[in-house]
Design an enzyme around this catalytic site. Sequence first.
Site, PDB file in Angstrom:
ATOM      1  CE1 TYR A   1      -4.374   1.416   0.632  1.00 34.52           C
ATOM      2  CE2 TYR A   1      -2.989   3.134   1.578  1.00 34.52           C
ATOM      3  CZ  TYR A   1      -4.211   2.705   1.082  1.00 34.52           C
ATOM      4  OH  TYR A   1      -5.262   3.595   1.030  1.00 34.52           O
TER       5      TYR A   1
ATOM      6  CE  LYS B   1       6.566  -9.042  -2.696  1.00 36.76           C
ATOM      7  NZ  LYS B   1       6.072  -8.537  -1.415  1.00 36.76           N
TER       8      LYS B   1
ATOM      9  CG  ASP C   1       2.496  -7.563  -2.846  1.00 37.01           C
ATOM     10  OD1 ASP C   1       1.332  -7.881  -2.582  1.00 37.01           O
ATOM     11  OD2 ASP C   1       3.440  -7.690  -2.046  1.00 37.01           O
TER      12      ASP C   1
END
Length: 228
Positions: free
Chosen positions: A18, A38, A55
């Site tokens: 987030y 990531k 994500d």
Amino acid sequence: MSKAIFITGTGTDIGKTYVSGLLVKKLRSSGLNAGYYKPALSGAEEIAGNLIPGDCKFVADIAGIPLAPQELTSYIYKTAVSPHLASQLEHQPIEARVIQADFNKFSHQYDFLTVEGCGGLVCPLRMDDTILMQTDIIKLLGLDLLVVSSAGLGSINNAVLTAHYAASLGITVKGFILNNYDNTHFLHIDNRNMIERLTKVPVIACVPEHASCLDIDTSALCQLFKEV
Ligand SMILES: Nc1ncnc2c1ncn2[C@@H]1O[C@H](COP(=O)(O)OP(=O)(O)OP(=O)(O)O)[C@@H](O)[C@H]1O
Ligand SMILES: [Mg+2]
């Protein structure tokens, strides 16, 4: 010249994605060439036979990165467990050199690269004949940390332990970001002060619930990134 930073958290599900989304959005909406990477993701959702790294999708959507989510990560696992276990169960071991190569590719492509880790700071990526911890990757890539923490009860302990563990490995924590922060709540206000006093690391931003932007000056944010 490219700059990067590693986002970790005081635990899993604490808000790393987030906050990463808001951070990359802030940089990109200021006209900067900012990207997201990531290294490994477990717990991917399978949609029409494809594993979607949630994500990466979240950050790409919120920050307006025009790439498929699968392109923003090196390893995608379906099993929602620590990467060392997911990679073992799915027979796809994590190689540090693959992460290094993908990181290099992205850091050439972007001026400001935000790298989101898995879980908290202590996270095994590989535990067979080769032992690879997430902290080994942070050191290999030469990155400093931003630590996302909750703002409520228990946050002081988790934040201070994370800062001390990073320091014990020679990893620099540039700042904390307190997530789900309520600036009218006496406990959140005190936690912010205690975390700064006990770690000597600044809280660089506080993110309220459902925030749609990161409340920090863009140039101050840019200065937290390290040349790679
Ligand atoms: N400030 C916030 N306001 C509203 N929802 C939030 C906020 N922060 C996090 N969330 C929600 O909480 C959940 C966990 O957050 P998030 O996915 O960012 O955690 P994480 O640390 O990245 O987790 P993981 O360890 O799985 O990568 C998500 O559903 C996210 O949308
Ligand atoms: Mg995440």
